[in-house]
Write a protein that holds these residues in place. Structure first.
Motif, short mmCIF file in Angstrom:
data_model
loop_
_atom_site.label_atom_id
_atom_site.label_comp_id
_atom_site.label_asym_id
_atom_site.label_seq_id
_atom_site.Cartn_x
_atom_site.Cartn_y
_atom_site.Cartn_z
N ALA A 196 0.84 -1.20 0.00
CA ALA A 196 0.00 0.00 0.00
C ALA A 196 0.88 1.25 0.00
N ILE A 197 0.44 2.27 -0.73
CA ILE A 197 1.16 3.54 -0.76
C ILE A 197 0.70 4.35 0.46
N PRO A 198 1.64 4.80 1.29
CA PRO A 198 1.26 5.57 2.49
C PRO A 198 0.48 6.84 2.10
N ASP A 199 -0.50 7.18 2.94
CA ASP A 199 -1.33 8.37 2.68
C ASP A 199 -0.49 9.64 2.62
N GLU A 200 0.60 9.70 3.38
CA GLU A 200 1.47 10.88 3.37
C GLU A 200 2.05 11.13 1.98
N ILE A 201 2.17 10.08 1.21
CA ILE A 201 2.70 10.22 -0.16
C ILE A 201 1.56 10.34 -1.16
N ARG A 202 0.57 9.45 -1.07
CA ARG A 202 -0.50 9.39 -2.07
C ARG A 202 -1.24 10.72 -2.21
N TRP A 203 -1.51 11.43 -1.14
CA TRP A 203 -2.33 12.63 -1.20
C TRP A 203 -1.52 13.92 -1.20
N ASN A 204 -0.22 13.83 -1.36
CA ASN A 204 0.61 15.03 -1.41
C ASN A 204 1.24 15.14 -2.80
N PRO A 205 0.85 16.14 -3.60
CA PRO A 205 1.37 16.25 -4.96
C PRO A 205 2.88 16.48 -5.04
N LYS A 206 3.49 16.94 -3.94
CA LYS A 206 4.94 17.10 -3.95
C LYS A 206 5.64 15.74 -3.95
N TYR A 207 5.00 14.72 -3.38
CA TYR A 207 5.63 13.41 -3.24
C TYR A 207 5.14 12.38 -4.25
N TYR A 208 3.84 12.45 -4.59
CA TYR A 208 3.29 11.46 -5.51
C TYR A 208 3.33 12.00 -6.92
N TYR A 266 6.45 10.65 -7.38
CA TYR A 266 7.90 10.49 -7.32
C TYR A 266 8.35 9.49 -6.25
N PHE A 267 7.64 9.45 -5.13
CA PHE A 267 8.03 8.57 -4.04
C PHE A 267 7.00 7.47 -3.79
N GLN A 268 6.26 7.08 -4.80
CA GLN A 268 5.20 6.11 -4.60
C GLN A 268 5.71 4.74 -4.14
N ASN A 269 6.95 4.41 -4.41
CA ASN A 269 7.50 3.13 -3.97
C ASN A 269 8.34 3.24 -2.70
N CYS A 270 8.33 4.43 -2.09
CA CYS A 270 9.09 4.65 -0.86
C CYS A 270 8.37 3.98 0.31
N ILE A 271 9.13 3.27 1.15
CA ILE A 271 8.51 2.59 2.30
C ILE A 271 8.88 3.23 3.62
N GLY A 272 9.75 4.25 3.60
CA GLY A 272 10.11 4.92 4.85
C GLY A 272 11.38 5.73 4.71
N ALA A 273 11.96 6.06 5.84
CA ALA A 273 13.19 6.85 5.88
C ALA A 273 14.29 6.01 6.52
N ILE A 274 15.51 6.20 6.04
CA ILE A 274 16.65 5.44 6.55
C ILE A 274 17.68 6.42 7.10
N ASP A 275 18.29 6.05 8.22
CA ASP A 275 19.32 6.89 8.80
C ASP A 275 20.22 6.03 9.67
N GLY A 276 21.39 6.54 9.93
CA GLY A 276 22.34 5.84 10.78
C GLY A 276 22.91 6.80 11.80
N THR A 277 23.39 6.26 12.90
CA THR A 277 24.00 7.07 13.93
C THR A 277 25.02 6.24 14.70
N HIS A 278 25.92 6.92 15.35
CA HIS A 278 26.89 6.25 16.21
C HIS A 278 26.39 6.36 17.65
N ILE A 279 26.41 5.24 18.35
CA ILE A 279 25.98 5.19 19.74
C ILE A 279 27.19 4.81 20.59
N ALA A 280 27.40 5.52 21.68
CA ALA A 280 28.53 5.23 22.56
C ALA A 280 28.45 3.78 23.03
#
Length: 157
Positions: A91-103, A105-119
């Motif tokens: 399913a395409i997330p509503d945050e993408i489907r109903w926003n013309p800035k994202y749909y 272009y990001f219809q196959n996006c499933i989320g956000a990815i990030d990394g960090t260093h933890i002590a």
């Protein structure tokens, strides 16, 4: 707004943002500091370590933090098939489907990815393998979140 009020606000901003005053000013460190906390008012201990004294004492009696953490992780893993469900990636997330800035272009996006260093702490013989660019021992974590802020993937490196 009066000039005096503005000067007061600017002075307060300077104290909060520029001139940092130390919060922990006790000469006691480590074991001595913890003994002092254990023998004071229970609310002071909670304010310092966000844990009430009986809970803290139970953790000390049980074992080291790493053993307790491992037990908790194993318990969560044993319940994972029952309680942890992956999101519907079809399913395409509503945050993408109903926003013309994202749909679309990001219809196959499933989320956000990030990394960090933890002590982290590592044995002395392998600590150099975990040194970051600031010479501290760290562990690199990679995480993926869905649009409803749920973790869909986390891996330590």
């Amino acid at each position: 707004m009066t000039l005096g009020y503005m000067a007061l606000n600017m002075g307060q901003w300077y104290l909060n943002n520029i001139e940092r005053l130390p919060m922990h000013t006790s000469i006691r460190t480590g074991h001595q500091y913890m003994l002092k906390l254990l023998n004071q008012h229970p609310d002071r201990m909670f304010n310092k370590i966000r844990m009430y004294q009986p809970c803290f004492e139970m953790l000390i009696q049980v074992s080291t933090i790493s053993v307790v953490f491992t037990r908790i992780c194993k318990a969560i893993e044993s319940l994972s098939q029952t309680f942890i469900k992956p999101p519907n990636f079809d399913a395409i997330p509503d945050e993408i489907r109903w926003n013309p800035k994202y749909y679309p272009y990001f219809q196959n996006c499933i989320g956000a990815i990030d990394g960090t260093h933890i002590a982290a702490h590592a044995p002395a013989d392998v600590a150099n393998n975990f040194r970051g660019r600031k010479s501290t021992v760290t562990s690199n974590m990679l995480a993926i979140c869905s649009f409803d802020m749920l973790f869909t993937y986390v891996v330590p490196r």
